[in-house]
Enzyme design. Sequence first.
Site, short mmCIF file in Angstrom:
data_model
loop_
_atom_site.label_atom_id
_atom_site.label_comp_id
_atom_site.label_asym_id
_atom_site.label_seq_id
_atom_site.Cartn_x
_atom_site.Cartn_y
_atom_site.Cartn_z
N ARG A 20 0.66 -1.69 -0.12
CA ARG A 20 0.37 -0.13 0.34
C ARG A 20 0.94 0.97 0.28
O ARG A 20 1.99 1.12 0.65
CB ARG A 20 -0.65 -0.39 0.89
CG ARG A 20 -1.95 -0.89 1.32
CD ARG A 20 -2.88 -0.85 2.11
NE ARG A 20 -2.47 -1.34 3.75
CZ ARG A 20 -2.22 -0.56 5.26
NH1 ARG A 20 -2.69 0.96 4.99
NH2 ARG A 20 -2.03 -1.02 5.71
N ASN A 66 5.71 -9.86 9.30
CA ASN A 66 5.69 -9.74 10.73
C ASN A 66 6.61 -8.91 11.29
O ASN A 66 7.12 -9.45 11.59
CB ASN A 66 4.13 -10.57 11.49
CG ASN A 66 4.32 -9.63 12.93
OD1 ASN A 66 4.64 -8.32 13.12
ND2 ASN A 66 4.14 -10.18 13.98
N SER A 145 10.02 9.62 9.50
CA SER A 145 9.16 10.42 8.87
C SER A 145 9.37 12.35 9.43
O SER A 145 10.06 12.11 11.16
CB SER A 145 7.89 11.01 10.10
OG SER A 145 6.93 11.51 10.11
N TYR A 158 5.47 7.34 18.11
CA TYR A 158 5.42 7.51 16.60
C TYR A 158 6.96 7.80 16.50
O TYR A 158 7.89 7.65 16.01
CB TYR A 158 4.73 7.99 15.57
CG TYR A 158 4.54 7.82 14.61
CD1 TYR A 158 4.89 6.61 13.80
CD2 TYR A 158 4.69 8.97 14.23
CE1 TYR A 158 4.60 7.07 12.18
CE2 TYR A 158 4.86 8.93 12.19
CZ TYR A 158 5.28 7.77 11.77
OH TYR A 158 4.94 7.76 10.24
N ALA A 160 9.29 8.97 18.76
CA ALA A 160 10.38 8.73 18.89
C ALA A 160 10.92 7.46 18.43
O ALA A 160 12.07 7.09 18.31
CB ALA A 160 10.37 7.58 20.67
N1 LIG Z 1 2.05 8.81 4.94
C1 LIG Z 1 2.62 9.81 5.61
O1 LIG Z 1 2.13 11.05 5.00
C2 LIG Z 1 3.89 9.30 6.03
C3 LIG Z 1 4.57 10.70 6.84
C4 LIG Z 1 5.54 10.50 7.11
C5 LIG Z 1 6.03 8.85 7.26
N2 LIG Z 1 5.90 7.71 6.60
C6 LIG Z 1 6.32 6.74 6.71
O2 LIG Z 1 6.46 5.60 5.06
C7 LIG Z 1 5.80 4.26 5.87
C8 LIG Z 1 4.92 3.54 4.50
O3 LIG Z 1 3.23 4.72 5.49
P1 LIG Z 1 2.55 4.31 4.18
O4 LIG Z 1 1.44 5.87 4.66
O5 LIG Z 1 2.11 4.21 3.39
O6 LIG Z 1 1.27 3.62 5.00
P2 LIG Z 1 0.21 2.50 4.77
O7 LIG Z 1 0.17 2.92 3.87
O8 LIG Z 1 -0.55 2.11 6.22
O9 LIG Z 1 1.16 1.02 5.05
C9 LIG Z 1 1.94 1.05 5.65
C10 LIG Z 1 2.55 -1.21 5.31
O10 LIG Z 1 3.06 -1.41 6.36
C11 LIG Z 1 2.71 -2.62 6.23
N3 LIG Z 1 2.96 -3.42 7.54
C12 LIG Z 1 1.74 -2.49 8.12
N4 LIG Z 1 1.93 -3.20 9.67
C13 LIG Z 1 2.85 -3.95 9.35
C14 LIG Z 1 4.13 -4.96 10.39
N5 LIG Z 1 3.44 -5.53 11.48
N6 LIG Z 1 4.82 -6.18 10.00
C15 LIG Z 1 5.38 -5.91 8.70
N7 LIG Z 1 4.61 -5.09 7.86
C16 LIG Z 1 3.76 -3.97 7.92
C17 LIG Z 1 1.41 -2.56 5.41
O11 LIG Z 1 1.32 -4.05 5.20
P3 LIG Z 1 -0.48 -4.40 4.93
O12 LIG Z 1 -1.16 -2.89 3.98
O13 LIG Z 1 -0.30 -6.27 3.81
O14 LIG Z 1 -1.12 -4.50 6.22
C18 LIG Z 1 1.32 -1.93 4.53
O15 LIG Z 1 2.39 -2.46 3.25
C19 LIG Z 1 5.19 4.40 7.29
O16 LIG Z 1 6.59 3.92 7.65
C20 LIG Z 1 5.55 5.58 7.82
O17 LIG Z 1 5.58 5.55 9.18
C21 LIG Z 1 4.34 7.55 6.40
#
Ligand SMILES: NC(=O)c1ccc[n+]([C@@H]2O[C@H](COP(=O)([O-])OP(=O)(O)OC[C@H]3O[C@@H](n4cnc5c(N)ncnc54)[C@H](OP(=O)(O)O)[C@@H]3O)[C@@H](O)[C@H]2O)c1
Length: 251
Positions: A20, A66, A145, A158, A160
């Site tokens: 995703r 996981n 982030s 988050y 931390a």
């Molecule tokens: N979106 C933002 O604005 C933003 C900003 C700053 C930083 N980030 C960082 O960017 C990264 C991606 O964010 P996103 O917004 O794309 O997140 P997201 O849409 O919520 O997707 C999260 C991904 O992590 C996987 N995941 C969740 N729990 C897991 C676990 N326990 N073990 C292995 N995989 C796991 C999910 O797998 P499933 O889909 O199979 O559940 C999914 O592929 C994250 O590290 C987030 O903190 C995001």
Amino acid sequence: MNTSFGNLTGKKIFITGGSRGIGAAIVQKCAELGATVAFTYSSQQAAAENILKNLPGSGHTIHQLNISNSENVDQVFDDVIKAHTEIFGVVNNAGITKDQLLLRMKNEDFQSVIDANLTGTFYVTKNFAKHMLKNRKGSFVNISSVIGAMGNAGQSNYAASKAGIEGFTRSVALELSSRNIRANVIAPGYIKSDMTNALSADQLKKLSDKIPIGKAGEAEDIANAVVFLLSDAASYITGQTLHINGGLYLS
Ligand SMILES: NC(=O)c1ccc[n+]([C@@H]2O[C@H](COP(=O)([O-])OP(=O)(O)OC[C@H]3O[C@@H](n4cnc5c(N)ncnc54)[C@H](OP(=O)(O)O)[C@@H]3O)[C@@H](O)[C@H]2O)c1
């Protein structure tokens, strides 16, 4: 060595959380630039299979992970190496949030965010670093982030975990640079994804008003920088954090 911008031809890249959002965009961009990818999902198997089916190139694989479970990370590492023999690049992207104000935050919700975001990054990095040391080449890109640098009310767990990723990555860079292995961080600001879709229209408007560029970013804005840092075009860059946030955080 092919140093043309972002070229990943012939490189094999492992990406966590590719089912995703930002991870899916990184998977897509890596494959478009010639890499063979191994990527993970946690709960969204159908989404991961659909992405896999539509990727350009061949030889890509998906793996259920996981990241909080070290034995599961070891198993996935073994499976990935069995399938691909050699991995050049690793993107530690998987991450979760469990937001709550400090005084209401349950101990387990603090711990589970640290376990997934920070300790999980350690488990993955340790496995692949051992592998890269034998090959004497490699590149880690860890996703933190802007919240790790700014802090945010309701996100102490988050923040931390993400600040931890940055210190962790600088240390890894220092330990592995002499073996031709680089490690860098990308710190996204507010990027459209499931994680930020959970915000109300009002919260999003308030956020956009604070961003000098005036809007949330796209997952592809992050993917473009990831492929650059993975590629040989970035071969003299290590231990750095690249902030991508439309100007939200200017220190
Ligand atoms: N979106 C933002 O604005 C933003 C900003 C700053 C930083 N980030 C960082 O960017 C990264 C991606 O964010 P996103 O917004 O794309 O997140 P997201 O849409 O919520 O997707 C999260 C991904 O992590 C996987 N995941 C969740 N729990 C897991 C676990 N326990 N073990 C292995 N995989 C796991 C999910 O797998 P499933 O889909 O199979 O559940 C999914 O592929 C994250 O590290 C987030 O903190 C995001």
